[in-house]
Design a protein around this motif. Sequence first.
Motif, mmCIF file in Angstrom:
data_model
loop_
_atom_site.group_PDB
_atom_site.id
_atom_site.type_symbol
_atom_site.label_atom_id
_atom_site.label_comp_id
_atom_site.label_asym_id
_atom_site.label_seq_id
_atom_site.Cartn_x
_atom_site.Cartn_y
_atom_site.Cartn_z
ATOM 1 N N GLU A 24 57.724 15.117 30.703
ATOM 2 C CA GLU A 24 56.269 15.451 31.441
ATOM 3 C C GLU A 24 55.728 14.109 31.670
ATOM 4 O O GLU A 24 55.881 12.933 31.110
ATOM 5 C CB GLU A 24 55.266 15.923 30.433
ATOM 6 N N TRP A 25 55.076 13.837 32.829
ATOM 7 C CA TRP A 25 54.175 12.748 33.175
ATOM 8 C C TRP A 25 52.989 13.330 33.919
ATOM 9 O O TRP A 25 53.140 14.096 35.101
ATOM 10 C CB TRP A 25 55.060 11.910 34.307
ATOM 11 N N SER A 26 52.045 12.900 33.237
ATOM 12 C CA SER A 26 50.395 13.565 33.795
ATOM 13 C C SER A 26 49.556 12.431 33.821
ATOM 14 O O SER A 26 49.539 11.331 33.199
ATOM 15 C CB SER A 26 50.290 14.654 32.696
ATOM 16 N N GLU A 27 48.394 13.032 34.531
ATOM 17 C CA GLU A 27 47.264 12.359 34.604
ATOM 18 C C GLU A 27 46.157 13.169 34.411
ATOM 19 O O GLU A 27 46.126 14.129 34.977
ATOM 20 C CB GLU A 27 47.308 11.328 36.023
ATOM 21 N N ASP A 28 45.337 12.921 33.298
ATOM 22 C CA ASP A 28 44.034 13.551 32.928
ATOM 23 C C ASP A 28 42.754 12.784 33.263
ATOM 24 O O ASP A 28 42.975 11.472 32.981
ATOM 25 C CB ASP A 28 44.041 13.897 31.744
ATOM 26 N N ARG A 29 41.980 13.124 33.924
ATOM 27 C CA ARG A 29 40.558 12.517 33.875
ATOM 28 C C ARG A 29 39.590 13.184 33.587
ATOM 29 O O ARG A 29 39.150 14.480 33.820
ATOM 30 C CB ARG A 29 40.445 12.431 35.509
ATOM 31 N N TYR A 30 38.692 12.468 32.568
ATOM 32 C CA TYR A 30 37.682 12.843 31.803
ATOM 33 C C TYR A 30 36.238 12.635 32.327
ATOM 34 O O TYR A 30 36.304 11.648 32.635
ATOM 35 C CB TYR A 30 37.740 12.461 30.312
ATOM 36 N N ARG A 31 35.156 13.580 32.234
ATOM 37 C CA ARG A 31 34.104 13.287 32.465
ATOM 38 C C ARG A 31 33.680 12.482 31.473
ATOM 39 O O ARG A 31 33.977 12.432 30.207
ATOM 40 C CB ARG A 31 33.250 14.578 32.338
ATOM 41 N N PRO A 32 32.833 11.114 31.838
ATOM 42 C CA PRO A 32 32.483 10.442 30.902
ATOM 43 C C PRO A 32 31.850 10.613 29.609
ATOM 44 O O PRO A 32 31.748 10.134 28.448
ATOM 45 C CB PRO A 32 31.910 9.163 31.595
ATOM 46 N N ASP A 33 30.880 11.841 29.804
ATOM 47 C CA ASP A 33 30.251 12.181 28.847
ATOM 48 C C ASP A 33 31.176 13.242 27.575
ATOM 49 O O ASP A 33 30.296 13.470 26.630
ATOM 50 C CB ASP A 33 28.984 12.977 29.044
ATOM 51 N N VAL A 34 32.104 13.191 27.800
ATOM 52 C CA VAL A 34 32.971 14.061 26.925
ATOM 53 C C VAL A 34 34.051 13.576 26.271
ATOM 54 O O VAL A 34 34.741 14.099 25.473
ATOM 55 C CB VAL A 34 33.429 15.467 27.570
ATOM 56 N N ALA A 35 34.444 12.428 26.625
ATOM 57 C CA ALA A 35 35.846 11.817 26.058
ATOM 58 C C ALA A 35 35.501 10.216 25.743
ATOM 59 O O ALA A 35 35.026 9.582 26.347
ATOM 60 C CB ALA A 35 36.903 11.850 27.116
ATOM 61 N N THR A 36 36.032 9.966 24.271
ATOM 62 C CA THR A 36 36.275 8.489 23.935
ATOM 63 C C THR A 36 37.349 8.306 23.050
ATOM 64 O O THR A 36 38.009 9.427 22.730
ATOM 65 C CB THR A 36 34.995 8.219 22.930
ATOM 66 N N VAL A 37 37.874 7.286 23.006
ATOM 67 C CA VAL A 37 39.069 6.903 22.226
ATOM 68 C C VAL A 37 38.981 5.773 21.232
ATOM 69 O O VAL A 37 38.244 4.779 21.671
ATOM 70 C CB VAL A 37 40.316 6.253 23.330
ATOM 71 N N THR A 38 39.094 6.121 19.951
ATOM 72 C CA THR A 38 38.504 5.086 19.068
ATOM 73 C C THR A 38 39.774 4.567 18.002
ATOM 74 O O THR A 38 40.603 5.184 17.632
ATOM 75 C CB THR A 38 37.430 5.921 17.933
ATOM 76 N N VAL A 39 39.895 3.231 18.074
ATOM 77 C CA VAL A 39 40.772 2.721 17.353
ATOM 78 C C VAL A 39 40.125 1.856 16.269
ATOM 79 O O VAL A 39 39.185 1.386 16.333
ATOM 80 C CB VAL A 39 41.489 1.629 18.156
ATOM 81 N N THR A 40 40.595 2.246 15.086
ATOM 82 C CA THR A 40 40.011 1.632 13.743
ATOM 83 C C THR A 40 41.223 0.746 13.270
ATOM 84 O O THR A 40 42.381 1.046 13.016
ATOM 85 C CB THR A 40 39.812 2.459 12.828
ATOM 86 N N ASN A 41 41.131 -0.558 13.020
ATOM 87 C CA ASN A 41 42.125 -1.407 12.474
ATOM 88 C C ASN A 41 41.255 -2.514 11.277
ATOM 89 O O ASN A 41 40.181 -2.842 11.264
ATOM 90 C CB ASN A 41 42.935 -2.168 13.557
ATOM 91 N N THR A 42 42.386 -2.900 10.354
ATOM 92 C CA THR A 42 41.942 -3.782 9.597
ATOM 93 C C THR A 42 42.880 -4.886 9.394
ATOM 94 O O THR A 42 44.015 -4.688 10.116
ATOM 95 C CB THR A 42 41.579 -3.292 8.043
#
Lengths: 243, 243
Positions: free
Chosen positions: A215-233
């Motif tokens: 699969e090769w896909s492109e998804d586009r999210y409305r900015p009010d519904v999507a975030t990506v969170t990275v937590t690192n130490t």
Amino acid sequence: MAPLHRSLAAELRRRIREGELAVGDSLPSEAQLCQEFGASRGPVRQALSALRDEGLIGGGQGKRAVVLDAVPAQPFETFLSFTRRAELTGHVPGQRLHEIALRHPEATVAAALGVEPESLVVQLVRLRLLDGRPAMLERMNYTESVGRPLLEADLNAGSIYALLTARGVDLHSARHTFDAVAADALDAKLLEVPEGTPLLRERRRTADSAGTALEWSEDRYRPDVATVTVTNTRSSRPTVNRL
Amino acid sequence: MAPLHRSLAAELRRRIREGELAVGDSLPSEAQLCQEFGASRGPVRQALSALRDEGLIGGGQGKRAVVLDAVPAQPFETFLSFTRRAELTGHVPGQRLHEIALRHPEATVAAALGVEPESLVVQLVRLRLLDGRPAMLERMNYTESVGRPLLEADLNAGSIYALLTARGVDLHSARHTFDAVAADALDAKLLEVPEGTPLLRERRRTADSAGTALEWSEDRYRPDVATVTVTNTRSSRPTVNRL
């Protein structure tokens, strides 16, 4: 509408993820949660139990629940499936098929899928909804053998990820690349935003265990519904969560 | 301009990250790389050696280099420091201070830093450059004790991350949340884009080993310079890389 215990769990997850409830903090008592959310004990306990199962909180059995020190990484399935994430966050997922086609791929799609330009691929454009409102527009490309069953499937019924997995397709690894793009004319129409609106874009290559692209896909999210969170130490590998 | 071996390594990293060179693929031979990039053996070998050190490729010593099966996660420092990432990708980082101030925080900043609204925080607005061109606008907030040394530092000299670390500040963990926003008037002016242009936004909370917030910042990237890539499989934890 989602059941109350799900909305409750989703709200608590949000507070933990956004730091309103920090590591080591006690959660409000069951009685306080009942009062705050106008809920009875049943849904509150179900919500807490879900968070405990996910490793987000500890304690309980008489003791006050406490936020644990690592936000657990989302499992592979959750990271990949919009349907699954919607359910986990207490929303009702939906979809509206815009187009499905069997055709020769554009050069970039052929390259990403590792197929010849004269081969056939299955291409879908589908709008995703959260609680009935437009949330994301997906443009998906599958190699012919993987995608053919989709031509006969009910694509308004739910998760393509689940459908392919149930058919034995070996979705094993995925690479997701996130950036920001402006809504084009089709995005604007289906997502009901003005053209040029900033959207969070995800480009995704999904492969089988042998590393062959499926699969090769492109998804586009409305900015009010999507975030990506990275937590690192300094001392541990990062965890990644998306909403 | 960055030295040739750095640009070379950066280009090979890009090909691996974007899948042009897939897992298990052989890299071109040293001779082919020399020809393609108009380079001599020295820089080509230096570039390959850097990729080998990073765990991106294996082989060599007479055998053709091969792309290894896991893209390694960026270390904590690299994920946090724009300066470090620029250097690793063969670009020359730069910065232009727009403002530094000691003042009472807005309510949202106070909440994120866990300080009282009547306390003082150090706030910076700084433009970051790649090879002399605007790339990112950072709005940083530090608690007073952490941020005070910055008031006397040369902020046009480089990495604040490195500066704080050298002063013994215990930057231990960070939570980064990515989404898309439209350029406001200040973004537009400093990043040299039209107002409303989609920008990749990162909000970041950095804490010490005890979990106490030290920094709360918001960075906005021109969309042509920044992506976040998550690679995950059914059987292993995700790796995260950003450019």
